[in-house]
Design a protein around this motif. Structure first.
Motif, PDB file in Angstrom:
ATOM      1  N   GLU A  45       0.806  -1.237   0.000  1.00 21.23           N
ATOM      2  CA  GLU A  45       0.000   0.000   0.000  1.00 21.23           C
ATOM      3  C   GLU A  45       0.833   1.279   0.000  1.00 21.23           C
ATOM      4  O   GLU A  45       0.290   2.373  -0.050  1.00 21.23           O
ATOM      5  CB  GLU A  45      -0.989   0.041   1.187  1.00 21.23           C
ATOM      6  N   GLN A  46       2.160   1.173   0.070  1.00 16.25           N
ATOM      7  CA  GLN A  46       3.040   2.337   0.092  1.00 16.25           C
ATOM      8  C   GLN A  46       3.472   2.668  -1.342  1.00 16.25           C
ATOM      9  O   GLN A  46       4.027   1.805  -2.025  1.00 16.25           O
ATOM     10  CB  GLN A  46       4.274   2.024   0.947  1.00 16.25           C
ATOM     11  N   PRO A  47       3.229   3.899  -1.834  1.00 18.44           N
ATOM     12  CA  PRO A  47       3.688   4.258  -3.179  1.00 18.44           C
ATOM     13  C   PRO A  47       5.210   4.405  -3.210  1.00 18.44           C
ATOM     14  O   PRO A  47       5.770   5.167  -2.426  1.00 18.44           O
ATOM     15  CB  PRO A  47       2.984   5.586  -3.462  1.00 18.44           C
ATOM     16  N   ILE A  48       5.869   3.632  -4.094  1.00 21.59           N
ATOM     17  CA  ILE A  48       7.333   3.631  -4.112  1.00 21.59           C
ATOM     18  C   ILE A  48       7.930   3.857  -5.500  1.00 21.59           C
ATOM     19  O   ILE A  48       9.138   4.023  -5.633  1.00 21.59           O
ATOM     20  CB  ILE A  48       7.895   2.318  -3.526  1.00 21.59           C
ATOM     21  N   ALA A  49       7.085   3.845  -6.551  1.00 25.00           N
ATOM     22  CA  ALA A  49       7.594   4.009  -7.914  1.00 25.00           C
ATOM     23  C   ALA A  49       6.532   4.697  -8.753  1.00 25.00           C
ATOM     24  O   ALA A  49       5.341   4.630  -8.445  1.00 25.00           O
ATOM     25  CB  ALA A  49       7.948   2.647  -8.512  1.00 25.00           C
ATOM     26  N   ALA A  50       6.989   5.360  -9.817  1.00 23.40           N
ATOM     27  CA  ALA A  50       6.053   6.083 -10.666  1.00 23.40           C
ATOM     28  C   ALA A  50       6.570   6.134 -12.099  1.00 23.40           C
ATOM     29  O   ALA A  50       7.755   5.902 -12.358  1.00 23.40           O
ATOM     30  CB  ALA A  50       5.837   7.510 -10.140  1.00 23.40           C
ATOM     31  N   GLY A  51       5.667   6.443 -12.998  1.00 25.34           N
ATOM     32  CA  GLY A  51       6.009   6.650 -14.399  1.00 25.34           C
ATOM     33  C   GLY A  51       4.778   7.157 -15.119  1.00 25.34           C
ATOM     34  O   GLY A  51       3.675   7.119 -14.578  1.00 25.34           O
ATOM     35  N   ARG A  52       4.987   7.631 -16.338  1.00 23.25           N
ATOM     36  CA  ARG A  52       3.839   8.071 -17.132  1.00 23.25           C
ATOM     37  C   ARG A  52       4.064   7.685 -18.582  1.00 23.25           C
ATOM     38  O   ARG A  52       5.190   7.402 -19.001  1.00 23.25           O
ATOM     39  CB  ARG A  52       3.586   9.569 -16.978  1.00 23.25           C
ATOM     40  N   MET A  53       2.969   7.687 -19.340  1.00 24.75           N
ATOM     41  CA  MET A  53       3.026   7.357 -20.754  1.00 24.75           C
ATOM     42  C   MET A  53       2.061   8.253 -21.521  1.00 24.75           C
ATOM     43  O   MET A  53       0.985   8.579 -21.025  1.00 24.75           O
ATOM     44  CB  MET A  53       2.632   5.892 -20.978  1.00 24.75           C
ATOM     45  N   ARG A  54       2.495   8.624 -22.716  1.00 27.77           N
ATOM     46  CA  ARG A  54       1.642   9.410 -23.618  1.00 27.77           C
ATOM     47  C   ARG A  54       1.674   8.762 -24.992  1.00 27.77           C
ATOM     48  O   ARG A  54       2.719   8.268 -25.413  1.00 27.77           O
ATOM     49  CB  ARG A  54       2.166  10.836 -23.790  1.00 27.77           C
ATOM     50  N   GLU A  55       0.547   8.766 -25.663  1.00 25.01           N
ATOM     51  CA  GLU A  55       0.545   8.343 -27.061  1.00 25.01           C
ATOM     52  C   GLU A  55       0.856   9.590 -27.882  1.00 25.01           C
ATOM     53  O   GLU A  55       0.072  10.531 -27.911  1.00 25.01           O
ATOM     54  CB  GLU A  55      -0.793   7.724 -27.470  1.00 25.01           C
ATOM     55  N   VAL A  56       2.032   9.616 -28.512  1.00 25.37           N
ATOM     56  CA  VAL A  56       2.482  10.815 -29.208  1.00 25.37           C
ATOM     57  C   VAL A  56       2.094  10.816 -30.684  1.00 25.37           C
ATOM     58  O   VAL A  56       2.062  11.864 -31.311  1.00 25.37           O
ATOM     59  CB  VAL A  56       3.999  11.043 -29.043  1.00 25.37           C
ATOM     60  N   GLU A  57       1.826   9.644 -31.219  1.00 24.35           N
ATOM     61  CA  GLU A  57       1.220   9.510 -32.538  1.00 24.35           C
ATOM     62  C   GLU A  57       0.594   8.131 -32.586  1.00 24.35           C
ATOM     63  O   GLU A  57       0.844   7.307 -31.702  1.00 24.35           O
ATOM     64  CB  GLU A  57       2.229   9.727 -33.672  1.00 24.35           C
ATOM     65  N   ALA A  58      -0.220   7.866 -33.582  1.00 22.67           N
ATOM     66  CA  ALA A  58      -0.927   6.586 -33.647  1.00 22.67           C
ATOM     67  C   ALA A  58       0.058   5.422 -33.527  1.00 22.67           C
ATOM     68  O   ALA A  58       0.994   5.310 -34.310  1.00 22.67           O
ATOM     69  CB  ALA A  58      -1.717   6.479 -34.939  1.00 22.67           C
ATOM     70  N   GLY A  59      -0.135   4.600 -32.504  1.00 21.45           N
ATOM     71  CA  GLY A  59       0.685   3.417 -32.318  1.00 21.45           C
ATOM     72  C   GLY A  59       2.038   3.647 -31.679  1.00 21.45           C
ATOM     73  O   GLY A  59       2.786   2.694 -31.459  1.00 21.45           O
ATOM     74  N   LYS A  93       5.182   7.272 -25.650  1.00 15.10           N
ATOM     75  CA  LYS A  93       6.407   7.780 -25.039  1.00 15.10           C
ATOM     76  C   LYS A  93       6.332   7.539 -23.538  1.00 15.10           C
ATOM     77  O   LYS A  93       5.406   7.997 -22.870  1.00 15.10           O
ATOM     78  CB  LYS A  93       6.595   9.262 -25.336  1.00 15.10           C
ATOM     79  N   VAL A  94       7.304   6.795 -23.028  1.00 17.19           N
ATOM     80  CA  VAL A  94       7.423   6.506 -21.605  1.00 17.19           C
ATOM     81  C   VAL A  94       8.286   7.607 -20.996  1.00 17.19           C
ATOM     82  O   VAL A  94       9.347   7.931 -21.520  1.00 17.19           O
ATOM     83  CB  VAL A  94       8.070   5.125 -21.390  1.00 17.19           C
ATOM     84  N   GLU A  95       7.801   8.153 -19.882  1.00 13.02           N
ATOM     85  CA  GLU A  95       8.505   9.269 -19.262  1.00 13.02           C
ATOM     86  C   GLU A  95       8.441   9.164 -17.744  1.00 13.02           C
ATOM     87  O   GLU A  95       7.562   8.521 -17.188  1.00 13.02           O
ATOM     88  CB  GLU A  95       7.847  10.599 -19.666  1.00 13.02           C
ATOM     89  N   ARG A  96       9.396   9.828 -17.101  1.00 14.86           N
ATOM     90  CA  ARG A  96       9.379  10.047 -15.654  1.00 14.86           C
ATOM     91  C   ARG A  96       9.335   8.744 -14.841  1.00 14.86           C
ATOM     92  O   ARG A  96       8.753   8.699 -13.772  1.00 14.86           O
ATOM     93  CB  ARG A  96       8.202  10.933 -15.249  1.00 14.86           C
ATOM     94  N   VAL A  97       9.970   7.704 -15.350  1.00 18.33           N
ATOM     95  CA  VAL A  97      10.012   6.440 -14.606  1.00 18.33           C
ATOM     96  C   VAL A  97      11.028   6.569 -13.477  1.00 18.33           C
ATOM     97  O   VAL A  97      12.175   6.946 -13.719  1.00 18.33           O
ATOM     98  CB  VAL A  97      10.368   5.262 -15.536  1.00 18.33           C
ATOM     99  N   CYS A  98      10.591   6.280 -12.264  1.00 16.91           N
ATOM    100  CA  CYS A  98      11.494   6.423 -11.120  1.00 16.91           C
ATOM    101  C   CYS A  98      11.068   5.522  -9.976  1.00 16.91           C
ATOM    102  O   CYS A  98       9.906   5.145  -9.858  1.00 16.91           O
ATOM    103  CB  CYS A  98      11.556   7.880 -10.666  1.00 16.91           C
TER     104      CYS A  98
END
Length: 143
Positions: free
Chosen positions: A52-66, A69-74
């Motif tokens: 239950e403790q948040p220890i990691a994060a990341g985000r993803m965006r679809e920058v064009e069809a298919g 982009k994976v970002e901010r992984v930590c």
């Protein structure tokens, strides 16, 4: 055991932001105005929880069809070296596969290139600076 989930509310999103602030802003000295950017509103955010403790994060965006982009992984410093980054990336790649994204790209800090190479990413650029930190672009086909 790590549980990775996509944020569903503001509290979970703030947990992701808090981890990013600790790693990128406090530890790596990235200016907060560069770390927290205009894409945070539209990106898909992931949080890794251990007991239950948040220890990691990341985000993803679809920058064009298919193409995603994976970002901010930590991962918080005290949890590194336990394959949590690999588990985060596996979950993010699974999300991509099930949502019509067949190729992922990311900008890796140069110290993390071998981590990404070990999970199938290939370098696609020369070294460049981002927020004062050397990076290289990388890509992987996930479908």
């Amino acid at each position: 055991m790590l549980k990775v989930k996509i944020t569903e509310n503001q509290l979970e999103k703030e947990q992701a932001f808090d981890i990013r602030r600790k790693v990128f802003v406090e530890e790596q000295k990235v200016p907060v105005h560069l770390e927290m950017d205009e894409y945070d509103d539209s990106a898909i955010h992931f949080v890794g929880y251990q007991l239950e403790q948040p220890i990691a994060a990341g985000r993803m965006r679809e920058v064009e069809a298919g193409l995603g982009k994976v970002e901010r992984v930590c991962v918080l410093p005290e949890y590194r070296g336990q394959h949590i980054g690999v588990m985060m990336m596996n979950e993010m790649e699974e999300y991509a596969r099930t949502n019509g994204i067949f190729r992922l790209k990311l900008n890796a800090q140069t110290h993390a290139i071998s981590f990404y190479e070990n999970i199938g990413y290939e370098v696609t650029s020369e070294e460049f600076m981002d927020a004062g930190i050397p990076h290289k672009s990388m890509e992987k086909v996930v479908n």
